[in-house]
Design an enzyme around this catalytic site. Structure first.
Site, PDB file in Angstrom:
ATOM      1  N   HIS A   1      62.817  35.705 -42.417  1.00 12.63           N
ATOM      2  CA  HIS A   1      61.898  34.840 -43.168  1.00 12.63           C
ATOM      3  C   HIS A   1      61.003  34.044 -42.205  1.00 12.63           C
ATOM      4  O   HIS A   1      60.969  32.804 -42.231  1.00 12.63           O
ATOM      5  CB  HIS A   1      62.678  33.905 -44.107  1.00 12.63           C
ATOM      6  CG  HIS A   1      61.870  33.508 -45.313  1.00 12.63           C
ATOM      7  ND1 HIS A   1      62.384  33.461 -46.581  1.00 12.63           N
ATOM      8  CD2 HIS A   1      60.565  33.147 -45.439  1.00 12.63           C
ATOM      9  CE1 HIS A   1      61.449  33.076 -47.434  1.00 12.63           C
ATOM     10  NE2 HIS A   1      60.333  32.884 -46.758  1.00 12.63           N
TER      11      HIS A   1
ATOM     12  N   ARG B   1      59.691  37.959 -51.728  1.00 14.93           N
ATOM     13  CA  ARG B   1      60.999  37.357 -51.996  1.00 14.93           C
ATOM     14  C   ARG B   1      62.007  38.489 -52.093  1.00 14.93           C
ATOM     15  O   ARG B   1      61.717  39.554 -52.665  1.00 14.93           O
ATOM     16  CB  ARG B   1      60.989  36.546 -53.305  1.00 14.93           C
ATOM     17  CG  ARG B   1      60.311  35.192 -53.200  1.00 14.93           C
ATOM     18  CD  ARG B   1      61.066  34.222 -52.276  1.00 14.93           C
ATOM     19  NE  ARG B   1      60.397  32.937 -52.125  1.00 14.93           N
ATOM     20  CZ  ARG B   1      59.566  32.621 -51.129  1.00 14.93           C
ATOM     21  NH1 ARG B   1      59.267  33.506 -50.200  1.00 14.93           N
ATOM     22  NH2 ARG B   1      59.034  31.419 -51.058  1.00 14.93           N
TER      23      ARG B   1
ATOM     24  N   GLU C   1      69.664  35.942 -48.717  1.00 15.25           N
ATOM     25  CA  GLU C   1      69.357  35.392 -47.401  1.00 15.25           C
ATOM     26  C   GLU C   1      69.833  33.958 -47.198  1.00 15.25           C
ATOM     27  O   GLU C   1      69.974  33.501 -46.054  1.00 15.25           O
ATOM     28  CB  GLU C   1      67.846  35.455 -47.128  1.00 15.25           C
ATOM     29  CG  GLU C   1      67.022  34.467 -47.951  1.00 15.25           C
ATOM     30  CD  GLU C   1      65.521  34.514 -47.619  1.00 15.25           C
ATOM     31  OE1 GLU C   1      64.973  35.637 -47.555  1.00 15.25           O
ATOM     32  OE2 GLU C   1      64.918  33.444 -47.441  1.00 15.25           O
TER      33      GLU C   1
HETATM   34  P1  NAI Z   1      49.540  34.113 -55.183  1.00 15.86           P
HETATM   35  O1  NAI Z   1      49.987  33.275 -56.328  1.00 15.86           O
HETATM   36  O2  NAI Z   1      48.212  33.847 -54.558  1.00 15.86           O
HETATM   37  O3  NAI Z   1      49.578  35.661 -55.600  1.00 15.86           O
HETATM   38  C1  NAI Z   1      50.640  36.227 -56.301  1.00 15.86           C
HETATM   39  C2  NAI Z   1      50.056  37.373 -57.117  1.00 15.86           C
HETATM   40  O4  NAI Z   1      51.140  38.065 -57.749  1.00 15.86           O
HETATM   41  C3  NAI Z   1      49.116  36.900 -58.241  1.00 15.86           C
HETATM   42  O5  NAI Z   1      47.885  37.577 -58.146  1.00 15.86           O
HETATM   43  C4  NAI Z   1      49.857  37.265 -59.512  1.00 15.86           C
HETATM   44  O6  NAI Z   1      48.998  37.639 -60.579  1.00 15.86           O
HETATM   45  C5  NAI Z   1      50.689  38.445 -59.034  1.00 15.86           C
HETATM   46  N1  NAI Z   1      51.781  38.775 -59.925  1.00 15.86           N
HETATM   47  C6  NAI Z   1      52.469  37.972 -60.778  1.00 15.86           C
HETATM   48  N2  NAI Z   1      53.352  38.686 -61.499  1.00 15.86           N
HETATM   49  C7  NAI Z   1      53.243  39.967 -61.082  1.00 15.86           C
HETATM   50  C8  NAI Z   1      53.880  41.177 -61.443  1.00 15.86           C
HETATM   51  N3  NAI Z   1      54.825  41.197 -62.386  1.00 15.86           N
HETATM   52  N4  NAI Z   1      53.520  42.306 -60.803  1.00 15.86           N
HETATM   53  C9  NAI Z   1      52.557  42.302 -59.861  1.00 15.86           C
HETATM   54  N5  NAI Z   1      51.900  41.187 -59.492  1.00 15.86           N
HETATM   55  C10 NAI Z   1      52.249  40.028 -60.074  1.00 15.86           C
HETATM   56  O7  NAI Z   1      50.720  33.986 -54.094  1.00 15.86           O
HETATM   57  P2  NAI Z   1      50.626  34.289 -52.549  1.00 15.86           P
HETATM   58  O8  NAI Z   1      50.245  33.052 -51.824  1.00 15.86           O
HETATM   59  O9  NAI Z   1      49.843  35.518 -52.313  1.00 15.86           O
HETATM   60  O10 NAI Z   1      52.173  34.554 -52.226  1.00 15.86           O
HETATM   61  C11 NAI Z   1      52.844  35.672 -52.742  1.00 15.86           C
HETATM   62  C12 NAI Z   1      54.322  35.502 -52.515  1.00 15.86           C
HETATM   63  O11 NAI Z   1      54.598  35.561 -51.117  1.00 15.86           O
HETATM   64  C13 NAI Z   1      54.880  34.125 -52.926  1.00 15.86           C
HETATM   65  O12 NAI Z   1      55.244  34.118 -54.289  1.00 15.86           O
HETATM   66  C14 NAI Z   1      56.069  33.964 -52.032  1.00 15.86           C
HETATM   67  O13 NAI Z   1      57.214  34.405 -52.736  1.00 15.86           O
HETATM   68  C15 NAI Z   1      55.808  34.871 -50.853  1.00 15.86           C
HETATM   69  N6  NAI Z   1      55.672  34.151 -49.595  1.00 15.86           N
HETATM   70  C16 NAI Z   1      56.463  34.538 -48.536  1.00 15.86           C
HETATM   71  C17 NAI Z   1      56.360  33.893 -47.323  1.00 15.86           C
HETATM   72  C18 NAI Z   1      57.178  34.300 -46.125  1.00 15.86           C
HETATM   73  O14 NAI Z   1      57.247  33.556 -45.121  1.00 15.86           O
HETATM   74  N7  NAI Z   1      57.823  35.453 -46.123  1.00 15.86           N
HETATM   75  C19 NAI Z   1      55.457  32.761 -47.138  1.00 15.86           C
HETATM   76  C20 NAI Z   1      54.617  32.486 -48.299  1.00 15.86           C
HETATM   77  C21 NAI Z   1      54.750  33.149 -49.480  1.00 15.86           C
END
Ligand code: NAI
Length: 335
Positions: free
Chosen positions: A295, A234, A263
């Site tokens: 994105h 993000r 964005e």
């Molecule tokens: P997920 O929920 O599987 O993993 C997120 C990880 O971040 C978790 O392991 C969590 O413990 C960790 N986390 C939380 N707070 C944190 C902190 N302060 N410091 C470090 N790590 C922390 O989510 P997933 O599916 O891996 O997605 C991650 C992010 O990717 C989403 O939140 C979303 O914003 C973004 N995303 C972007 C897309 C795109 O098209 N560019 C598409 C899908 C997701």
């Protein structure tokens, strides 16, 4: 159920309409984003379906509740664009698509690394001009480099798997270490160590108060000179104005972005005939060592199919009284 679907592009309509053959909801496809101005379009719809730049604050949530909305069905994994406390206060359920294809985002992430490292964006332009000179295109072997992954959930893990294949050393930071990544040989370290030792840093944590401007002035001062930073998570994880300064000084050697903190007024639209008003973004586009995509990391056929299917299944589960993939202010929980 009757569903007002905001921010729909032709591909959204195609995949949602196809998936809906199984579910039979009444989908009203709306082109605009959900904003204060377009909010009246949601009136009398129990279900409102949103994408990543449909931003719902507390005041808009109150108006949605007043208009009869009971479910916000997000076509995304991220939910930072919705005020969950306000949703709870108005008894509006929020559901999302927690995992549709971590591979799509992870593969795009590594794509950005390779494009930047081997200057493929510049090579493409040069060769089309008949310029086959290699000056300025020298890259580095990924093999043996140290990659810092911040956020090692579904997407961070897949990035780890791919770069493990390249022979990279993996440093990781996440409050909840991922045992599968540790099995690959990743070492969990404090952020300061990750900042100081990584040749490439890639961001995969959600946007929340702890991660807002995680890459800001303090962090940038700790980075290895010439580091590559990739953000497909993000936009607001990065303080863009500070990163521009880091690029100008050379502290940051490469920047790959699929997301940008401002964005919402830019991405997903063809603005090629307009003057970009955002000076920080416009400055970013002038650097030879910056690649921005709009994105699109999620945008594979597999992912868009899965988003459509899970979104409609979420709506059906809500209709049947047993919602799944809910998100609440206390955090994410699958019910
Ligand atoms: P997920 O929920 O599987 O993993 C997120 C990880 O971040 C978790 O392991 C969590 O413990 C960790 N986390 C939380 N707070 C944190 C902190 N302060 N410091 C470090 N790590 C922390 O989510 P997933 O599916 O891996 O997605 C991650 C992010 O990717 C989403 O939140 C979303 O914003 C973004 N995303 C972007 C897309 C795109 O098209 N560019 C598409 C899908 C997701």
């Amino acid at each position: 159920m009757r569903v007002a679907v905001f921010s729909t592009k032709p591909y959204d309509r195609q995949f949602l309409a196809h998936a809906n053959e199984q579910y039979g909801h009444e989908m009203i496809f709306l082109e605009p984003r959900l904003t204060l101005e377009t909010l009246p379009l949601a009136r009398n719809f129990a279900v409102v379906c949103l994408f990543v730049n449909d931003i719902v604050d507390a005041a808009m949530m109150a108006q949605l509740a007043d208009g009869g909305t009971r479910l916000l069905a997000l076509r995304s994994a991220g939910f930072n664009h919705v005020d969950l406390a306000a949703a709870d206060a108005h008894n509006i359920t929020v559901v999302r698509v927690p995992a549709y294809s971590p591979y799509a985002v992870a593969e795009h992430t590594v794509g950005l690394m390779l494009v930047l490292n081997r200057h493929i964006h510049r090579a493409f332009a040069r060769v089309r001009e008949g310029n086959f000179a290699l000056d300025g295109l020298m890259g580095f072997d990924m093999h043996g480099k140290t990659v810092g992954i911040i956020g090692t959930g579904k997407i961070g893990l897949e990035v780890g798997r791919i770069i493990h294949g390249f022979g990279c050393t993996i440093l990781a930071y996440d409050p909840y270490p991922n045992s599968e990544l540790i099995e690959l040989g990743a070492q969990y370290v404090e952020l300061a160590q990750l900042f100081q030792q990584s040749d490439i840093i890639t961001l995969h944590s959600p946007l929340n108060p702890q991660t807002y401007h995680l890459i800001g002035r303090d962090a940038i001062q700790q980075l290895k000179p010439g580091v590559m930073i990739i953000n497909t998570s993000r936009g607001a994880l990065i303080d863009t104005a500070e990163v521009v300064e880091g690029l100008k000084s050379g502290r940051i050697g490469y920047l790959g972005l699929d997301v940008y903190e401002e964005e919402a007024d830019l991405f997903f639209e063809d603005l090629s005939n307009k003057v970009i008003q955002d000076d920080v973004f416009a400055r970013l586009l002038t650097f030879p060592n910056v690649v921005v995509t709009g994105h699109q990391a999620f945008f594979t056929r597999n992912a868009v199919e899965a988003i459509a299917d899970v979104t409609l299944a979420n709506i059906t589960a809500f209709e049947q009284g047993s919602p799944v993939n809910t998100v609440t202010a206390e955090g994410t929980r699958r019910s």
